[in-house]
Design an enzyme around this catalytic site. Structure first.
Site, PDB file in Angstrom:
ATOM      1  N   PHE A  58       0.823  -1.153   0.023  1.00 43.21           N
ATOM      2  CA  PHE A  58       0.045   0.197  -0.009  1.00 43.21           C
ATOM      3  C   PHE A  58       0.910   1.243  -0.035  1.00 43.21           C
ATOM      4  O   PHE A  58       0.231   2.460   0.035  1.00 43.21           O
ATOM      5  CB  PHE A  58      -1.056   0.212   1.268  1.00 43.21           C
ATOM      6  CG  PHE A  58      -0.387  -0.190   2.429  1.00 43.21           C
ATOM      7  CD1 PHE A  58       0.546   1.058   3.217  1.00 43.21           C
ATOM      8  CD2 PHE A  58      -0.113  -1.349   3.416  1.00 43.21           C
ATOM      9  CE1 PHE A  58       0.886   0.965   4.363  1.00 43.21           C
ATOM     10  CE2 PHE A  58       0.407  -1.389   4.244  1.00 43.21           C
ATOM     11  CZ  PHE A  58       0.760  -0.229   4.996  1.00 43.21           C
ATOM     12  N   ASN A 113      -8.626   7.912   6.417  1.00 47.90           N
ATOM     13  CA  ASN A 113      -8.862   7.807   8.192  1.00 47.90           C
ATOM     14  C   ASN A 113      -8.834   9.133   8.775  1.00 47.90           C
ATOM     15  O   ASN A 113      -8.380   9.149   9.995  1.00 47.90           O
ATOM     16  CB  ASN A 113      -8.304   6.676   8.701  1.00 47.90           C
ATOM     17  CG  ASN A 113      -6.934   6.623   8.650  1.00 47.90           C
ATOM     18  OD1 ASN A 113      -6.164   7.638   8.187  1.00 47.90           O
ATOM     19  ND2 ASN A 113      -6.353   5.585   9.053  1.00 47.90           N
ATOM     20  N   HIS A 116      -3.238  11.484  11.235  1.00 47.13           N
ATOM     21  CA  HIS A 116      -2.104  10.734  11.760  1.00 47.13           C
ATOM     22  C   HIS A 116      -1.495  11.202  13.006  1.00 47.13           C
ATOM     23  O   HIS A 116      -1.576  12.546  13.250  1.00 47.13           O
ATOM     24  CB  HIS A 116      -1.041  10.677  10.679  1.00 47.13           C
ATOM     25  CG  HIS A 116       0.334  10.339  11.127  1.00 47.13           C
ATOM     26  ND1 HIS A 116       0.700   9.204  11.225  1.00 47.13           N
ATOM     27  CD2 HIS A 116       1.427  10.786  11.777  1.00 47.13           C
ATOM     28  CE1 HIS A 116       1.981   8.757  11.614  1.00 47.13           C
ATOM     29  NE2 HIS A 116       2.220   9.864  11.878  1.00 47.13           N
TER      30      HIS A 116
END
Length: 151
Positions: A58, A113, A116
């Site tokens: 990824f 999401n 971080h």
């Protein structure tokens, strides 16, 4: 000096207008913001930041995503800020994040999401040094410091 951590609101969080909401959660918790800037990361910066994932399948997509738009990079300071920030943020996979956490409330997909956060003191030190010059960090004392923490 109190502990510091690096927090970044990713391009999806910026594009969705979540910056104020996320900043507010850290401020209400009582942490002190000592560094803040908006930047569209270069590929080189993104590759350094996510270097631990270089061999993962990824990696390229992660670098493409983080360089796709502006990121709000921050340094927060306070007692136990690294562990506390991780709890505020929630699990990496939003579907596993508890309600009340940033990801639990605001994110749906692991690839988007929102945020971080450094996972350890060594990581925080590396990430802060990567994203900020020392001159960009402000050492200051909030006027309500005595109401935030004991001692």
């Amino acid at each position: 000096m109190a502990e510091r951590t690096f927090i970044a609101i990713k391009p999806d969080g910026v594009q969705r207008g979540l910056v104020g909401e996320i900043l507010g959660r850290f401020e209400r918790k009582g942490f002190k913001l000592v560094g803040l800037k908006q930047i569209t990361p270069s590929r080189a910066l993104a590759e350094q930041h996510y270097g631990v994932h270089k061999e993962r399948p990824f990696f390229a997509g992660l670098v493409d995503f983080i360089t796709s738009g502006p990121v709000v990079a921050m340094v927060w300071e306070g007692d136990g800020v690294i562990a506390s920030a991780r709890k505020l943020i929630g699990a990496t996979k939003p579907l596993e994040a508890e309600p009340g956490t940033i990801r639990g409330d605001l994110a749906v997909n692991i690839g988007r999401n929102v945020i971080h956060g450094s996972d350890a003191a060594e990581t925080a030190q590396f990430e802060i040094g990567l994203w900020f010059q020392a001159s960009e960090l402000n050492d200051w004392s909030p006027s309500d410091q005595g109401w935030r923490v004991e001692g």
